[in-house]
Write a protein that holds these residues in place. Structure first.
Motif, PDB file in Angstrom:
ATOM      1  N   MET A  52       0.878  -1.221   0.079  1.00 35.25           N
ATOM      2  CA  MET A  52       0.061  -0.273  -0.005  1.00 35.25           C
ATOM      3  C   MET A  52       0.851   1.240  -0.123  1.00 35.25           C
ATOM      4  N   SER A  53       2.142   1.444   0.774  1.00 31.56           N
ATOM      5  CA  SER A  53       2.780   2.338   0.719  1.00 31.56           C
ATOM      6  C   SER A  53       3.328   2.912  -0.431  1.00 31.56           C
ATOM      7  N   GLU A  54       3.835   1.741  -1.195  1.00 34.28           N
ATOM      8  CA  GLU A  54       4.148   2.047  -2.574  1.00 34.28           C
ATOM      9  C   GLU A  54       3.355   2.472  -3.596  1.00 34.28           C
ATOM     10  N   TYR A  55       2.032   2.202  -3.594  1.00 29.43           N
ATOM     11  CA  TYR A  55       0.982   2.819  -4.236  1.00 29.43           C
ATOM     12  C   TYR A  55       0.884   4.183  -3.898  1.00 29.43           C
ATOM     13  N   LEU A  56       0.658   4.591  -2.504  1.00 26.99           N
ATOM     14  CA  LEU A  56       0.669   5.819  -1.939  1.00 26.99           C
ATOM     15  C   LEU A  56       1.798   6.649  -2.536  1.00 26.99           C
ATOM     16  N   ALA A  57       3.068   6.242  -2.635  1.00 23.41           N
ATOM     17  CA  ALA A  57       4.197   6.803  -2.723  1.00 23.41           C
ATOM     18  C   ALA A  57       4.064   7.530  -4.271  1.00 23.41           C
ATOM     19  N   ALA A  58       3.608   6.522  -5.146  1.00 21.22           N
ATOM     20  CA  ALA A  58       3.272   6.791  -6.575  1.00 21.22           C
ATOM     21  C   ALA A  58       2.218   7.602  -6.641  1.00 21.22           C
ATOM     22  N   HIS A  59       1.230   7.494  -6.057  1.00 28.27           N
ATOM     23  CA  HIS A  59       0.046   8.375  -6.140  1.00 28.27           C
ATOM     24  C   HIS A  59       0.511   9.781  -6.029  1.00 28.27           C
ATOM     25  N   ILE A  60       1.153  10.001  -4.667  1.00 27.68           N
ATOM     26  CA  ILE A  60       1.490  11.550  -4.417  1.00 27.68           C
ATOM     27  C   ILE A  60       2.619  11.973  -5.409  1.00 27.68           C
ATOM     28  N   ARG A 106       6.416   6.130   5.410  1.00 25.33           N
ATOM     29  CA  ARG A 106       6.494   5.345   6.593  1.00 25.33           C
ATOM     30  C   ARG A 106       5.411   5.316   7.651  1.00 25.33           C
ATOM     31  N   GLY A 107       4.811   4.237   7.616  1.00 21.30           N
ATOM     32  CA  GLY A 107       3.510   4.339   8.518  1.00 21.30           C
ATOM     33  C   GLY A 107       2.612   5.470   8.211  1.00 21.30           C
ATOM     34  N   ASP A 108       2.325   6.180   8.946  1.00 19.13           N
ATOM     35  CA  ASP A 108       1.425   7.400   8.586  1.00 19.13           C
ATOM     36  C   ASP A 108       2.135   8.688   8.443  1.00 19.13           C
ATOM     37  N   VAL A 109       3.416   8.604   8.166  1.00 20.90           N
ATOM     38  CA  VAL A 109       3.912   9.805   7.751  1.00 20.90           C
ATOM     39  C   VAL A 109       4.502   9.686   6.282  1.00 20.90           C
ATOM     40  N   VAL A 110       4.678  10.631   5.505  1.00 19.03           N
ATOM     41  CA  VAL A 110       4.962  10.946   4.237  1.00 19.03           C
ATOM     42  C   VAL A 110       6.336  11.820   4.223  1.00 19.03           C
ATOM     43  N   HIS A 111       7.409  11.214   3.784  1.00 17.10           N
ATOM     44  CA  HIS A 111       8.458  12.176   3.612  1.00 17.10           C
ATOM     45  C   HIS A 111       8.859  12.803   2.249  1.00 17.10           C
ATOM     46  N   LEU A 112       9.000  14.139   2.061  1.00 17.80           N
ATOM     47  CA  LEU A 112       9.353  14.453   0.815  1.00 17.80           C
ATOM     48  C   LEU A 112      10.753  15.051   0.885  1.00 17.80           C
ATOM     49  N   ARG A 113      11.613  14.717  -0.154  1.00 18.10           N
ATOM     50  CA  ARG A 113      12.955  14.794  -0.153  1.00 18.10           C
ATOM     51  C   ARG A 113      13.283  15.224  -1.402  1.00 18.10           C
ATOM     52  N   GLY A 114      14.441  16.174  -1.567  1.00 16.61           N
ATOM     53  CA  GLY A 114      14.876  16.731  -2.721  1.00 16.61           C
ATOM     54  C   GLY A 114      14.965  18.158  -2.585  1.00 16.61           C
ATOM     55  N   GLU A 115      15.228  18.821  -3.920  1.00 14.66           N
ATOM     56  CA  GLU A 115      15.515  20.117  -3.991  1.00 14.66           C
ATOM     57  C   GLU A 115      14.415  20.966  -4.859  1.00 14.66           C
ATOM     58  N   VAL A 116      14.038  22.171  -4.448  1.00  8.48           N
ATOM     59  CA  VAL A 116      13.120  22.784  -5.401  1.00  8.48           C
ATOM     60  C   VAL A 116      13.858  24.309  -5.722  1.00  8.48           C
ATOM     61  N   GLY A 121      -4.794  11.931   4.578  1.00  7.68           N
ATOM     62  CA  GLY A 121      -4.942  12.441   5.938  1.00  7.68           C
ATOM     63  C   GLY A 121      -3.594  12.056   6.576  1.00  7.68           C
ATOM     64  N   ARG A 122      -2.440  11.506   5.981  1.00  6.84           N
ATOM     65  CA  ARG A 122      -1.312  11.175   6.718  1.00  6.84           C
ATOM     66  C   ARG A 122      -0.468  12.560   6.904  1.00  6.84           C
ATOM     67  N   GLU A 123       0.300  12.304   7.935  1.00  2.85           N
ATOM     68  CA  GLU A 123       1.214  13.533   8.195  1.00  2.85           C
ATOM     69  C   GLU A 123       2.185  13.651   7.239  1.00  2.85           C
ATOM     70  N   ILE A 124       2.420  14.890   7.016  1.00  6.83           N
ATOM     71  CA  ILE A 124       3.808  15.457   5.943  1.00  6.83           C
ATOM     72  C   ILE A 124       4.969  15.760   6.368  1.00  6.83           C
TER      73      ILE A 124
END
Length: 78
Positions: A1-9, A27-37, A56-59
């Motif tokens: 499920m987490s891979e599907y959600l990551a791809a959706h995001i 990771r669990g209920d937390v979505v981590h965004l990493r990189g450069e903008v 509804g997960r934490e960002i």
């Protein structure tokens, strides 16, 4: 499920924030965004797009703003 959600995001980041190089880890209920903008505004836009798709997960926004300097002079091609 987490891979599907990551791809959706990531799809949402591309469509809404026009960002393709952001890594998304769920990771669990937390979505981590990493990189450069390119700006603080792009950082916020990416977080908003991720939040809309995160179900509804934490960002955890770990995106870094990179400074892009203006060119000092006109570049000449020979």
């Amino acid at each position: 499920m987490s891979e599907y959600l990551a791809a959706h995001i990531q799809e949402r980041l591309a469509a809404d924030a026009y960002e393709l190089g952001i890594r998304v880890d769920v990771r669990g209920d937390v979505v981590h965004l990493r990189g450069e903008v390119m700006s603080e505004q792009r950082r916020r836009e990416a977080e908003e797009a991720a939040r809309a798709a995160a179900e509804g997960r934490e960002i955890c926004n770990e995106l870094h703003v990179v400074a892009v300097a203006e060119p000092e002079a006109e570049e000449r091609l020979s």
